[in-house]
Scaffold this motif. Structure first.
Motif, PDB file in Angstrom:
ATOM      1  N   GLY A  75       0.808  -0.950   0.022  1.00  0.00           N
ATOM      2  CA  GLY A  75       0.081   0.140  -0.065  1.00  0.00           C
ATOM      3  C   GLY A  75       0.828   1.253  -0.078  1.00  0.00           C
ATOM      4  N   ARG A  76       0.352   2.503  -0.060  1.00  0.00           N
ATOM      5  CA  ARG A  76       0.960   3.488   0.096  1.00  0.00           C
ATOM      6  C   ARG A  76       0.311   4.554   1.223  1.00  0.00           C
ATOM      7  N   GLY A  77       1.203   5.156   1.803  1.00  0.00           N
ATOM      8  CA  GLY A  77       0.762   6.129   2.805  1.00  0.00           C
ATOM      9  C   GLY A  77       0.708   7.350   2.124  1.00  0.00           C
ATOM     10  N   PRO A  78       0.277   8.446   2.555  1.00  0.00           N
ATOM     11  CA  PRO A  78       0.258   9.831   1.870  1.00  0.00           C
ATOM     12  C   PRO A  78       1.428  10.443   1.480  1.00  0.00           C
ATOM     13  N   LEU A  79       1.568  10.640   0.111  1.00  0.00           N
ATOM     14  CA  LEU A  79       2.922  10.820  -0.404  1.00  0.00           C
ATOM     15  C   LEU A  79       3.651  11.940   0.263  1.00  0.00           C
ATOM     16  N   GLY A  80       2.881  12.838   0.520  1.00  0.00           N
ATOM     17  CA  GLY A  80       3.425  14.219   0.917  1.00  0.00           C
ATOM     18  C   GLY A  80       4.227  13.938   2.221  1.00  0.00           C
ATOM     19  N   LEU A  81       3.447  13.246   3.306  1.00  0.00           N
ATOM     20  CA  LEU A  81       4.290  12.748   4.737  1.00  0.00           C
ATOM     21  C   LEU A  81       5.090  11.899   4.265  1.00  0.00           C
ATOM     22  N   THR A  82       4.779  10.762   3.341  1.00  0.00           N
ATOM     23  CA  THR A  82       5.961   9.680   3.333  1.00  0.00           C
ATOM     24  C   THR A  82       7.057   9.807   2.402  1.00  0.00           C
ATOM     25  N   GLU A  83       6.989  10.675   1.368  1.00  0.00           N
ATOM     26  CA  GLU A  83       7.928  10.718   0.411  1.00  0.00           C
ATOM     27  C   GLU A  83       8.333  12.201   0.013  1.00  0.00           C
ATOM     28  N   TYR A  84       7.713  13.320   0.571  1.00  0.00           N
ATOM     29  CA  TYR A  84       7.919  14.605   0.334  1.00  0.00           C
ATOM     30  C   TYR A  84       7.837  15.058  -1.150  1.00  0.00           C
ATOM     31  N   THR A  85       7.493  14.295  -1.793  1.00  0.00           N
ATOM     32  CA  THR A  85       7.097  14.601  -3.348  1.00  0.00           C
ATOM     33  C   THR A  85       6.010  15.364  -3.580  1.00  0.00           C
ATOM     34  N   ASP A  86       5.188  15.290  -2.637  1.00  0.00           N
ATOM     35  CA  ASP A  86       3.923  16.115  -2.956  1.00  0.00           C
ATOM     36  C   ASP A  86       3.406  16.599  -1.740  1.00  0.00           C
ATOM     37  N   LEU A  87       4.517  17.356  -0.911  1.00  0.00           N
ATOM     38  CA  LEU A  87       4.019  17.698   0.367  1.00  0.00           C
ATOM     39  C   LEU A  87       3.674  19.417   0.141  1.00  0.00           C
ATOM     40  N   ASN A  88       2.430  19.629   0.387  1.00  0.00           N
ATOM     41  CA  ASN A  88       1.743  20.911   0.276  1.00  0.00           C
ATOM     42  C   ASN A  88       0.779  21.001   1.242  1.00  0.00           C
ATOM     43  N   SER A  89       0.020  22.355   1.272  1.00  0.00           N
ATOM     44  CA  SER A  89      -0.816  22.679   2.234  1.00  0.00           C
ATOM     45  C   SER A  89      -2.268  21.937   2.038  1.00  0.00           C
ATOM     46  N   THR A  90      -2.376  21.354   1.150  1.00  0.00           N
ATOM     47  CA  THR A  90      -3.402  20.595   0.899  1.00  0.00           C
ATOM     48  C   THR A  90      -3.297  18.865   0.878  1.00  0.00           C
ATOM     49  N   SER A  91      -1.999  18.813   1.185  1.00  0.00           N
ATOM     50  CA  SER A  91      -1.843  17.179   0.993  1.00  0.00           C
ATOM     51  C   SER A  91      -2.569  16.321   2.333  1.00  0.00           C
ATOM     52  N   SER A  92      -2.849  15.214   1.814  1.00  0.00           N
ATOM     53  CA  SER A  92      -3.454  13.968   2.582  1.00  0.00           C
ATOM     54  C   SER A  92      -2.762  14.168   4.095  1.00  0.00           C
ATOM     55  N   ASP A  93      -3.556  14.275   5.158  1.00  0.00           N
ATOM     56  CA  ASP A  93      -3.062  14.086   6.785  1.00  0.00           C
ATOM     57  C   ASP A  93      -2.240  15.115   6.886  1.00  0.00           C
ATOM     58  N   VAL A  94      -1.948  16.163   6.205  1.00  0.00           N
ATOM     59  CA  VAL A  94      -1.038  17.316   6.807  1.00  0.00           C
ATOM     60  C   VAL A  94      -1.599  18.093   7.725  1.00  0.00           C
ATOM     61  N   ASP A  95      -3.165  17.911   7.614  1.00  0.00           N
ATOM     62  CA  ASP A  95      -3.990  18.645   8.725  1.00  0.00           C
ATOM     63  C   ASP A  95      -4.274  18.076   9.858  1.00  0.00           C
ATOM     64  N   HIS A  96      -3.918  16.648  10.019  1.00  0.00           N
ATOM     65  CA  HIS A  96      -4.375  15.761  11.195  1.00  0.00           C
ATOM     66  C   HIS A  96      -4.107  16.461  12.479  1.00  0.00           C
ATOM     67  N   LEU A  97      -2.683  16.725  12.868  1.00  0.00           N
ATOM     68  CA  LEU A  97      -2.553  17.145  14.305  1.00  0.00           C
ATOM     69  C   LEU A  97      -2.902  18.525  14.375  1.00  0.00           C
ATOM     70  N   TYR A  98      -2.933  19.477  13.130  1.00  0.00           N
ATOM     71  CA  TYR A  98      -3.379  20.554  13.464  1.00  0.00           C
ATOM     72  C   TYR A  98      -4.985  20.755  13.899  1.00  0.00           C
ATOM     73  N   ASN A  99      -5.737  19.776  13.230  1.00  0.00           N
ATOM     74  CA  ASN A  99      -7.235  19.737  13.694  1.00  0.00           C
ATOM     75  C   ASN A  99      -7.347  18.964  14.958  1.00  0.00           C
ATOM     76  N   GLU A 100      -6.781  18.076  15.166  1.00  0.00           N
ATOM     77  CA  GLU A 100      -7.002  17.295  16.525  1.00  0.00           C
ATOM     78  C   GLU A 100      -6.277  17.907  17.745  1.00  0.00           C
ATOM     79  N   CYS A 101      -5.098  18.476  17.597  1.00  0.00           N
ATOM     80  CA  CYS A 101      -4.370  19.334  18.599  1.00  0.00           C
ATOM     81  C   CYS A 101      -5.297  20.525  19.061  1.00  0.00           C
ATOM     82  N   TYR A 102      -5.750  21.241  18.099  1.00  0.00           N
ATOM     83  CA  TYR A 102      -6.503  22.530  18.420  1.00  0.00           C
ATOM     84  C   TYR A 102      -7.674  21.929  18.961  1.00  0.00           C
ATOM     85  N   GLU A 103      -8.499  20.892  18.545  1.00  0.00           N
ATOM     86  CA  GLU A 103      -9.586  20.604  19.320  1.00  0.00           C
ATOM     87  C   GLU A 103      -9.268  20.481  20.708  1.00  0.00           C
ATOM     88  N   ALA A 104      -8.300  19.566  20.948  1.00  0.00           N
ATOM     89  CA  ALA A 104      -7.576  19.317  22.154  1.00  0.00           C
ATOM     90  C   ALA A 104      -7.369  20.604  23.098  1.00  0.00           C
TER      91      ALA A 104
END
Length: 551
Positions: A75-104
């Protein structure tokens, strides 16, 4: 109380910022009347603990992606976080900690607001200490991941314009919260709730991490070393390494803090409220999980050749970390591979079982290989996986079932877990004694006292059964290698490499899916993750900066 109102960072505010709290309020009372009662305030604190499950229980990619130890399998994880080749502000899972930590953080801020108007009980200072710990933990994840972020207070009406605090200011906030947590938390042993020891342990890591920043200092290393030693308090690593992770032993004497799960707390959604940590770090196991014989594996976070090569023959962590044999059973109900037989049959009886999958360690000679197949009961269709033929690099070529060795540290053989999703009720360990020894080792080394640091590191090695490290080889790379052996899969690795300034070097050197050029962004390297685009779009402050490399 002075109140500020922020919305842009809290995506949950687009719907209802209280949805994740109201499930705790089973009465018809409003929040204003419920949270001012002891019962209501306790429910608010419990919601803070529950939010930790959302931060850690689902995706592993912000914690392990794009490092030297893990890369993609079939399988493949989100390319931005796993391979940096498509890491940008809309990449998959790049907002995970942003969302969940600010909810916390919003949950924590809400608890702190109501603490001033709720009924004042004798236990209230302890509860406030727990809340401040959890707020500090969220800010710590944010500042490591994104750099400086907004420091927010409790809000109940939206404001769409906000500023960005500096990373130095965020660290000051974290340290202040943790000092308060240490002062107010329980001094008892860990029972699932924050205590003084957990707060000191986190503060030690905060100082250790801040020390590497340009606004840090050598005194931060000294503080980290002192705090780590206070946490250790002379306690040795008395458990065999495997016992630290034995299913059913999650609350053992070496655990300092963990995210808690149990069957009763996830029964409202047994496949969506638990943990997925067990599901990663191994190959797909051929469908046998449907019959309850094996865990469902994601097959997209697999150990690299480098990671597997860190272990030596005498290291007890090899067999404790990886499932090196998969047994075969033949019953009226099922015939075939049975991964969970490892747990269901007493260890004393394992020698009498048939083996269908074996993963050869790197130290095996040809004689060792022949001895194994000649002295082991081999099942029909037995597969002998040669060294170098069961890593992420290998499955990238062959992409077959059982081709990647599985990590067993987080296995949950309980009935019903094998079907995937967030169904495991095993705790996720965030702090344990073995890591604290390694934190102390790193802090002493960087503070200019390598001899003491080496002593701390060798406590970890002695428990593993390997020879002591020598002062001549003791450096930050040696510590990172030791952390790889000791903490494999435990959601620390990306932060370890970033903290020590080794992310680009080690990921591009040891991860076959990454080259150094993949880190190149717009005028800078992708060391921080980008601020999520939705947060930027919500913000009416046009001067709010995106991180370097993503402009």
């Amino acid at each position: 109380m002075k109140r500020k109102y922020f919305i842009g960072f809290l995506f949950a505010a687009l719907t209802s910022c209280s949805d994740y709290i109201e499930e705790e309020n089973l009465s018809s009372e409003s929040a204003e009347t419920f949270y001012v009662t002891p019962e209501g305030f306790n429910s608010l604190v419990n919601a803070n603990y529950s939010q930790l499950r959302n931060i850690y229980g689902d995706t592993p990619w912000p914690f392990i992606g794009g490092t030297d130890l893990y890369s993609k399998g079939r399988g493949r994880g989100p390319l931005g976080l796993t391979e940096y080749t498509d890491l940008n502000s809309t990449s998959s899972d790049v907002d995970h900690l942003y969302n969940e930590c600010y909810e916390a953080i919003q949950l924590a801020n809400r608890a702190l607001y109501y603490s001033e108007i709720t009924e004042q009980t004798a236990n209230l200072p302890v509860l406030l200490a727990e809340v401040k710990f959890m707020r500090a933990l969220s800010y710590f994840l944010l500042v490591q991941t994104y750099g400086g972020v907004a420091i927010t207070d409790y809000y109940d009406t939206p404001v769409l314009e906000f500023d960005r605090n500096s990373a130095e200011e965020v660290y000051q906030q974290i340290i202040s919260d943790l000092e308060d947590a240490i002062a107010g938390a329980s001094s008892g042993s860990f029972n699932g709730k924050v205590n003084k020891r957990a707060a000191r342990n986190l503060l030690a890591k905060v100082y250790l991490t801040r020390a590497y920043e340009d606004f840090g200092s050598n005194e931060d290393f000294n503080m980290a070393a002192t705090l780590a030693d206070e946490v250790l308090a002379g306690q040795g690593l008395n458990l065999p390494f495997e016992d630290v992770f034995t299913p059913g032993n999650d609350m053992n004497e070496e655990v300092i803090f963990s995210v808690q799960f149990d069957a009763s707390s996830i029964n409202a959604d047994p496949d969506g409220l638990g943990s997925r940590q067990y599901a990663y770090f191994g190959s797909y196991l051929g469908g046998s999980e449907v019959l309850g014989q094996a865990p469902s594996r994601d097959y997209s976070a697999c150990p690299t050749n480098f990671a597997l090569g860190l272990f030596t023959e005498d290291d007890a962590r090899w067999d404790a970390t990886f499932m090196t044999e998969v047994f075969y059973i033949d019953t009226d109900d099922y015939t075939g591979p049975s991964y969970f037989t490892f747990y269901r049959v007493p260890k004393a009886e394992h020698d009498g079982l048939s083996v269908i999958e074996f993963y050869e360690p790197q130290w095996f000679t040809e004689t060792d290989s022949l001895d194994y197949v000649n002295t082991t009961a081999l099942a029909p269709a037995f597969k002998y996986h040669r060294w170098g033929e069961y890593s992420s690099e290998w499955t990238d070529q062959v992409s077959l079932d059982y081709e990647v060795i599985c990590v067993k540290k987080f296995d949950d053989p309980a009935e019903g877990v094998a079907f995937g999703g967030r169904s495991s009720t095993r705790d996720i360990i965030l702090g344990r004694l073995g890591e604290t020894y390694l934190m102390a080792a790193e802090a002493y080394l960087q503070a200019g006292d390598p001899a003491t640091g080496l002593q701390r590191l060798n406590v970890v090695r002695q428990r593993a059964g390997v020879v002591d490290a020598e002062l001549s080889e003791f450096d930050i790379d040696y510590i990172l290698d030791e952390r790889g052996r000791e903490l494999f899969g435990e959601y620390h690795r990306w932060f370890d490499l970033k903290r020590t300034g080794k992310l680009v070097e080690r990921a591009s050197l040891y991860n076959a899916q990454i080259t150094e050029s993949d880190f190149n962004g717009v005028g800078a390297q992708k060391i921080l993750r980008p601020i999520p685009q939705q947060a930027l779009d919500l913000n009416q402050n046009n001067d709010f900066p995106q991180n370097p490399a993503y402009n």
